[in-house]
Design a protein around this motif. Structure first.
Motif, PDB file in Angstrom:
ATOM      1  N   ILE A 191       0.117  -6.437  10.034  1.00 13.33           N
ATOM      2  CA  ILE A 191      -1.032  -6.506   9.127  1.00 13.33           C
ATOM      3  C   ILE A 191      -0.902  -5.361   8.142  1.00 13.33           C
ATOM      4  O   ILE A 191      -1.161  -4.198   8.464  1.00 13.33           O
ATOM      5  N   GLY A 192      -0.413  -5.674   6.949  1.00 12.11           N
ATOM      6  CA  GLY A 192      -0.182  -4.647   5.942  1.00 12.11           C
ATOM      7  C   GLY A 192      -1.333  -4.580   4.963  1.00 12.11           C
ATOM      8  O   GLY A 192      -2.449  -5.015   5.256  1.00 12.11           O
TER       9      GLY A 192
ATOM     10  N   GLU B  85     -12.113   1.167   1.149  1.00  9.67           N
ATOM     11  CA  GLU B  85     -11.105   1.455   2.167  1.00  9.67           C
ATOM     12  C   GLU B  85     -11.617   2.524   3.143  1.00  9.67           C
ATOM     13  O   GLU B  85     -11.418   2.429   4.352  1.00  9.67           O
TER      14      GLU B  85
ATOM     15  N   LEU C 228      -7.404  -1.334  12.635  1.00 12.22           N
ATOM     16  CA  LEU C 228      -8.822  -1.679  12.543  1.00 12.22           C
ATOM     17  C   LEU C 228      -9.413  -1.693  13.952  1.00 12.22           C
ATOM     18  O   LEU C 228      -8.876  -2.355  14.849  1.00 12.22           O
TER      19      LEU C 228
ATOM     20  N   ALA D 154       0.822  -1.207   0.000  1.00 13.89           N
ATOM     21  CA  ALA D 154       0.000   0.000   0.000  1.00 13.89           C
ATOM     22  C   ALA D 154       0.860   1.263   0.000  1.00 13.89           C
ATOM     23  O   ALA D 154       0.632   2.175  -0.780  1.00 13.89           O
TER      24      ALA D 154
HETATM   25  N1  LIG Z   1      -7.683   3.082  10.585  1.00 12.98           N
HETATM   26  C1  LIG Z   1      -7.510   2.002   9.842  1.00 12.98           C
HETATM   27  N2  LIG Z   1      -8.246   0.891  10.060  1.00 12.98           N
HETATM   28  C2  LIG Z   1      -8.087  -0.213   9.325  1.00 12.98           C
HETATM   29  N3  LIG Z   1      -7.194  -0.335   8.320  1.00 12.98           N
HETATM   30  C3  LIG Z   1      -6.434   0.736   8.051  1.00 12.98           C
HETATM   31  C4  LIG Z   1      -6.533   1.949   8.788  1.00 12.98           C
HETATM   32  N4  LIG Z   1      -5.640   2.842   8.284  1.00 12.98           N
HETATM   33  C5  LIG Z   1      -5.016   2.207   7.271  1.00 12.98           C
HETATM   34  N5  LIG Z   1      -5.467   0.945   7.124  1.00 12.98           N
HETATM   35  C6  LIG Z   1      -5.054  -0.063   6.146  1.00 12.98           C
HETATM   36  O1  LIG Z   1      -3.696  -0.383   6.341  1.00 12.98           O
HETATM   37  C7  LIG Z   1      -3.184  -0.906   5.114  1.00 12.98           C
HETATM   38  C8  LIG Z   1      -1.832  -0.318   4.835  1.00 12.98           C
HETATM   39  O2  LIG Z   1      -0.967  -0.648   5.861  1.00 12.98           O
HETATM   40  P1  LIG Z   1       0.611  -0.595   5.645  1.00 12.98           P
HETATM   41  O3  LIG Z   1       1.010   0.747   5.152  1.00 12.98           O
HETATM   42  O4  LIG Z   1       1.219  -1.111   6.903  1.00 12.98           O
HETATM   43  O5  LIG Z   1       0.760  -1.668   4.467  1.00 12.98           O
HETATM   44  P2  LIG Z   1       2.012  -1.984   3.568  1.00 12.98           P
HETATM   45  O6  LIG Z   1       3.227  -2.024   4.439  1.00 12.98           O
HETATM   46  O7  LIG Z   1       2.035  -1.068   2.416  1.00 12.98           O
HETATM   47  O8  LIG Z   1       1.642  -3.444   3.029  1.00 12.98           O
HETATM   48  P3  LIG Z   1       2.485  -4.803   3.100  1.00 12.98           P
HETATM   49  O9  LIG Z   1       3.240  -4.786   4.386  1.00 12.98           O
HETATM   50  O10 LIG Z   1       1.440  -5.885   3.037  1.00 12.98           O
HETATM   51  O11 LIG Z   1       3.319  -4.804   1.882  1.00 12.98           O
HETATM   52  C9  LIG Z   1      -4.170  -0.545   4.017  1.00 12.98           C
HETATM   53  O12 LIG Z   1      -4.881  -1.709   3.629  1.00 12.98           O
HETATM   54  C10 LIG Z   1      -5.095   0.447   4.717  1.00 12.98           C
HETATM   55  O13 LIG Z   1      -6.392   0.419   4.182  1.00 12.98           O
END
Ligand SMILES: Nc1ncnc2c1ncn2[C@@H]1O[C@H](COP(=O)(O)OP(=O)(O)OP(=O)(O)O)[C@@H](O)[C@H]1O
Ligand SMILES: [Mg+2]
Length: 345
Positions: free
Chosen positions: A166-167, A216, A300, A21
């Motif tokens: 949780i990404g 989202e 979340l 993301a």
């Molecule tokens: N307040 C929130 N509640 C739930 N989910 C959220 C919230 N804010 C952001 N997210 C979710 O968090 C995710 C992004 O998180 P993050 O930046 O840690 O991921 P990433 O490191 O890019 O992904 P990965 O580690 O899987 O490659 C997105 O799916 C976004 O919709």
């Protein structure tokens, strides 16, 4: 040799969390310099030389789902791994130049965070992308390791620590001790899967199609994992699948919790399965120290409550879940000894 040390003098070393993301960049001596969506907008080049990069990051994300013909907005990292190397390289080059105020000819040392399940072919591809984007030296650190360092855990101690990241694309669960990952599990289920589950739910229940970005927003605004939380509602706009025209419905937190049952169930199960495979001494440490949550998905609402109920363990969340990985990698960049200890080959 001399050239290398000169290059080292003129360039600032970087740590990059190349997420599904978001991509975050830390520069040695300056800290976190940018956090942008991992999106690249490209246009077909008329000269036939392949795609031309139009925009990277925020600007490109705005174009997602709204591009006219000929322009595409691409997310080059899918499910936590690089799906499109050329575009990833373009993105890396953009971030390297940004870190150096668009000066060319600087060749930094780069630490890149990679998923723990990465194959050796993928590792080589990541290294090559970074080298051809201008890196002088590339180190890879597994994301859970970086996350643990960033969340302030002592990864070099002989103590078990559990990290759940949780990404967007993946959820990684890992147990770390003595600078290494003892056991880990990754699933291709994270924030994106939650968005998809919301899209499917709204389609089934309301015969309405909503876009990724709206899904989202619903998740961030009203979703909760726990039924103990206060319920709220939100207007959702989309396209009626039967009439084909835009429409608005009101969704509730309870509905969205139902929509998220499946992905949340998978995340809880993965934590359980990793705990089952953890050696008893380390499991005992985790009982005392708890589980550290990182990653945007850990924000979340009510997720910590559900995990506490399901595991009976203390659940902690890192101070800034989005930046734990890049800050951990940055800390390793500042401490070469630690970097050499935790980097993978
Ligand atoms: N307040 C929130 N509640 C739930 N989910 C959220 C919230 N804010 C952001 N997210 C979710 O968090 C995710 C992004 O998180 P993050 O930046 O840690 O991921 P990433 O490191 O890019 O992904 P990965 O580690 O899987 O490659 C997105 O799916 C976004 O919709
Ligand atoms: Mg991540």
């Amino acid at each position: 040799m001399i050239f290398d040390s000169l290059a080292g003098f003129f360039s600032s070393d970087l740590a990059i969390d190349l997420g599904t993301a978001n991509t975050l960049v830390y520069v040695k001596g300056r800290g976190l310099i940018c956090s942008e969506p991992s999106v690249v907008a490209v246009a077909k080049d008329n000269t036939g030389r392949g795609d031309k990069v139009l925009a990277v990051g925020h600007e490109a994300k705005e174009m997602l789902g709204r591009t006219p013909g000929g322009i595409r907005a691409i997310r080059p990292i899918k499910d936590g791994v690089i799906a499109d190397f050329e575009i990833t390289e373009a993105m890396l080059r953009y971030f390297i130049q940004r870190a150096h105020n668009r000066r060319k000819l600087v060749r930094p040392r780069i630490v890149i965070c990679v998923p723990p399940c990465i194959t050796s072919v993928e590792k080589r591809a990541v290294r090559e992308s970074a080298l051809s984007a201008g890196a002088r030296e590339v180190y890879l650190i597994e994301e859970p390791m970086a996350a643990a360092i960033g969340a302030g855990l002592d990864v070099t101690a002989a103590t078990g620590n559990m990290v759940v990241d949780i990404g967007g694309g993946t959820t990684d669960v890992a147990v770390i001790s003595l600078s290494g990952i003892v056991t880990s599990r990754s699933i291709r289920c994270g924030g994106d899967a939650m968005d998809e589950a919301i899209i499917n739910y709204v389609r089934r229940k309301y015969n309405m199609l909503v876009g990724e970005r709206s899904a989202e927003q619903i998740k961030v605004t009203i979703a909760t994992a726990s039924d103990a939380a206060k319920s709220s509602t939100m207007e959702v706009k989309g396209r009626d699948l039967v009439a084909g025209i835009p429409k608005v419905v009101v969704a509730t937190s309870d509905e969205i919790r139902e929509a998220l049952m499946e992905p949340l169930g998978q995340i809880v199960e993965t934590v359980h399965l990793t705990l089952e495979k953890t050696p008893p001494e380390l499991a005992a440490d985790i009982v005392d120290r708890g589980i550290m949550l990182v990653g945007g998905g850990s924000l979340l609402g009510g997720l910590d409550v559900v995990l506490r109920q399901e595991t009976k363990l203390p659940i902690l969340r890192s101070e800034d879940p989005f930046t734990a990985v890049v800050h951990g990698a940055g800390r390793a960049l500042d401490n070469l000894e630690l970097l050499k200890e935790v980097a993978i080959q």
